[in-house]
Design a protein around this motif. Structure first.
Motif, short mmCIF file in Angstrom:
data_model
loop_
_atom_site.label_atom_id
_atom_site.label_comp_id
_atom_site.label_asym_id
_atom_site.label_seq_id
_atom_site.Cartn_x
_atom_site.Cartn_y
_atom_site.Cartn_z
N MET A 1 0.85 -1.18 0.00
CA MET A 1 0.00 0.00 0.00
C MET A 1 0.90 1.23 0.00
N SER A 2 0.55 2.19 -0.83
CA SER A 2 1.31 3.43 -0.92
C SER A 2 0.50 4.57 -0.32
N ILE A 3 1.20 5.50 0.31
CA ILE A 3 0.56 6.69 0.87
C ILE A 3 1.15 7.89 0.15
N VAL A 4 0.27 8.79 -0.29
CA VAL A 4 0.71 10.02 -0.95
C VAL A 4 0.20 11.20 -0.16
N THR A 5 0.82 12.36 -0.39
CA THR A 5 0.42 13.60 0.29
C THR A 5 -0.12 14.57 -0.75
N ILE A 6 -1.20 15.23 -0.41
CA ILE A 6 -1.77 16.25 -1.27
C ILE A 6 -0.99 17.54 -1.05
N SER A 7 -0.50 18.14 -2.13
CA SER A 7 0.28 19.36 -2.01
C SER A 7 -0.63 20.55 -1.74
N SER A 8 -0.03 21.70 -1.48
CA SER A 8 -0.82 22.91 -1.23
C SER A 8 -1.61 23.33 -2.47
N ARG A 9 -1.21 22.81 -3.65
CA ARG A 9 -1.92 23.09 -4.90
C ARG A 9 -2.84 21.92 -5.28
N TYR A 10 -3.12 21.04 -4.34
CA TYR A 10 -4.01 19.89 -4.51
C TYR A 10 -3.50 18.91 -5.55
N ARG A 11 -2.21 18.71 -5.60
CA ARG A 11 -1.61 17.76 -6.53
C ARG A 11 -1.11 16.55 -5.75
N ILE A 12 -1.11 15.40 -6.44
CA ILE A 12 -0.53 14.19 -5.86
C ILE A 12 0.40 13.57 -6.89
N VAL A 13 1.31 12.74 -6.43
CA VAL A 13 2.20 11.99 -7.32
C VAL A 13 1.79 10.53 -7.20
N ILE A 14 1.48 9.91 -8.34
CA ILE A 14 1.13 8.49 -8.34
C ILE A 14 2.44 7.71 -8.23
N PRO A 15 2.55 6.84 -7.24
CA PRO A 15 3.80 6.11 -7.03
C PRO A 15 4.22 5.29 -8.26
N ARG A 16 5.51 5.15 -8.44
CA ARG A 16 6.07 4.44 -9.59
C ARG A 16 5.51 3.03 -9.73
N THR A 17 5.40 2.31 -8.63
CA THR A 17 4.90 0.93 -8.71
C THR A 17 3.48 0.89 -9.28
N VAL A 18 2.66 1.85 -8.91
CA VAL A 18 1.28 1.91 -9.42
C VAL A 18 1.29 2.30 -10.89
N ARG A 19 2.10 3.30 -11.25
CA ARG A 19 2.19 3.73 -12.66
C ARG A 19 2.63 2.58 -13.55
#
Length: 68
Positions: A1-19
């Motif tokens: 399971m991967s956890i991502v953080t929402i940036s101040s501009r409401y952006r996320i990065v999809i983890p490499r394994t998921v991509r």
């Protein structure tokens, strides 16, 4: 399971394994849907990818006599 953080501009990065697992590429579009308190990201496929997906389907349909 991967956890991502929402940036101040409401952006996320999809983890490499998921991509890599989903075959996502830069510039590819995804549909964003709220679903039961969650966010679902659905990768959109180009229409060309659907070409021929119904090949071999039986198209014979009983028709009424006055229809052609």
């Amino acid at each position: 399971m991967s956890i991502v953080t929402i940036s101040s501009r409401y952006r996320i990065v999809i983890p490499r394994t998921v991509r890599e697992r989903l075959g996502l590429k830069p510039g590819q579009q995804v549909q964003v849907l709220p679903f039961k308190g969650r966010v679902a990201l659905i990768p959109l496929e180009p229409i060309e990818a659907a070409r021929g997906f119904v090949r071999g389907i039986d198209t014979t349909v009983p028709r009424e006599g006055d229809r052609t």
